[in-house]
Design a protein around this motif. Structure first.
Motif, PDB file in Angstrom:
ATOM      1  N   CYS A 154     -22.434 -30.879 -15.009  1.00 29.16           N
ATOM      2  CA  CYS A 154     -21.563 -29.720 -15.204  1.00 29.16           C
ATOM      3  C   CYS A 154     -20.954 -29.769 -16.608  1.00 29.16           C
ATOM      4  O   CYS A 154     -20.422 -30.802 -17.020  1.00 29.16           O
ATOM      5  CB  CYS A 154     -20.462 -29.713 -14.143  1.00 29.16           C
ATOM      6  N   SER A 156     -18.326 -28.456 -17.574  1.00 28.40           N
ATOM      7  CA  SER A 156     -16.867 -28.495 -17.528  1.00 28.40           C
ATOM      8  C   SER A 156     -16.342 -29.847 -17.075  1.00 28.40           C
ATOM      9  O   SER A 156     -15.557 -30.489 -17.772  1.00 28.40           O
ATOM     10  CB  SER A 156     -16.341 -27.419 -16.576  1.00 28.40           C
ATOM     11  N   CYS A 157     -16.795 -30.318 -15.895  1.00 32.19           N
ATOM     12  CA  CYS A 157     -16.205 -31.541 -15.337  1.00 32.19           C
ATOM     13  C   CYS A 157     -17.137 -32.745 -15.442  1.00 32.19           C
ATOM     14  O   CYS A 157     -16.708 -33.885 -15.218  1.00 32.19           O
ATOM     15  CB  CYS A 157     -15.778 -31.325 -13.884  1.00 32.19           C
ATOM     16  N   CYS A 178     -20.809 -26.533 -12.232  1.00 30.99           N
ATOM     17  CA  CYS A 178     -20.813 -26.732 -10.777  1.00 30.99           C
ATOM     18  C   CYS A 178     -20.079 -25.584 -10.087  1.00 30.99           C
ATOM     19  O   CYS A 178     -19.361 -24.810 -10.730  1.00 30.99           O
ATOM     20  CB  CYS A 178     -20.169 -28.076 -10.423  1.00 30.99           C
ATOM     21  N   CYS A 181     -16.255 -25.539 -10.602  1.00 32.06           N
ATOM     22  CA  CYS A 181     -15.803 -25.060 -11.918  1.00 32.06           C
ATOM     23  C   CYS A 181     -16.134 -23.579 -12.118  1.00 32.06           C
ATOM     24  O   CYS A 181     -15.399 -22.862 -12.801  1.00 32.06           O
ATOM     25  CB  CYS A 181     -16.443 -25.881 -13.031  1.00 32.06           C
TER      26      CYS A 181
HETATM   27 ZN   LIG Z   1     -17.743 -28.851 -12.774  1.00 33.65          ZN
END
Ligand SMILES: [Zn+2]
Length: 253
Positions: A154, A156-157, A178, A181
């Motif tokens: 992902c 983002s995370c 994901c 997110c």
């Molecule tokens: Zn994520």
């Protein structure tokens, strides 16, 4: 100061009634421009010494104040004459050169670019206007610029993306995100199917344009990939080359 290097001719423009400005992707100096004085005179020494898509050995006087150097000598090394008779391949080659020209920010020398363009032009000569060569080339242009789509984690995370029916892809964030997110993001997200994600992963880890030809997408997959990467290139490289649309239309006639 005189410099000598190998270079691929990627753009030719008229400078005056008799002279050319030629843009080169060089092995050692990145993207440069040279003035070739008298190039269009009937008895010019330079006639037959360079053409689009050719690799040449060039000898030039450097001019630092405007990055417009003066050509002294030019000798063709790899002529790639196949582009004269295969106009579909020539359309793709034009796009490949245009993409390099437009994405060479500040003329920064990136040695990977030279090998990438050289091997991709050779692949077009050997194998014709193959869709997989173009897809491989575009992904490697992004990779060379540090902008390759993130496909396994992902964006983002960072968690590893697991298999599921569809994936969400954020153009702005540069790859897969994901489901957790994607519910929080304000960026536009695109749903992509597992086969398109697999295509992206396959082309991204393939080491040569010739090997990329072993990946045979369906027409539907090709269209989905082109749409996604077209948007990605426009956003992240901040360019929208008309040559891409022309290359796609001509190479698939
Ligand atoms: Zn994520």
């Amino acid at each position: 100061m005189i410099e000598k290097t190998e270079a691929i001719c990627i753009k030719i423009s008229s400078f005056s009634k008799t002279s050319h400005i030629v843009s080169w992707l060089t092995d050692t100096h990145g993207l440069i421009q040279t003035v070739i004085k008298g190039a269009q005179r009937p008895k010019s020494w330079f006639i037959g010494q360079y053409d689009l898509f050719q690799t040449c050995e060039i000898l030039f006087y450097t001019r630092s104040y405007n990055n417009l150097h003066i050509m002294k000598e030019c000798t063709p090394l790899t002529q790639r004459d196949g582009f004269r008779t295969n106009w579909r391949s020539a359309a793709l080659a034009s796009y490949f050169c245009d993409l390099i020209y437009r994405s060479s920010f500040g003329n920064t020398h990136m040695p990977e670019y030279y090998k990438l363009l050289s091997t991709s032009l050779d692949a077009l000569i050997s194998h014709g206007p193959d869709t997989s060569i173009m897809s491989w080339y575009e992904l490697n242009i992004l990779l060379t610029n540090g902008l390759a789509p993130t496909l396994n984690n992902c964006t983002s995370c960072g968690i590893t993306i697991t298999d599921k029916p569809n994936y969400t892809f954020s153009i702005q964030q540069g790859g897969i995100i994901c489901s957790n997110c994607s519910n929080k993001t304000n960026s536009n997200i695109i749903s992509i199917t597992p086969d398109i994600l697999a295509l992206l992963r396959n082309w991204q880890r393939t080491i040569s344009p010739a090997a990329a030809r072993n990946i045979k997408p369906t027409r539907k997959q090709t269209l989905a990939f082109r749409s996604l990467i077209g948007i990605f290139i426009t956003y992240h490289l901040d360019i929208n080359p008309v040559s891409r649309r022309a290359a796609i239309e001509i190479s698939t006639v």
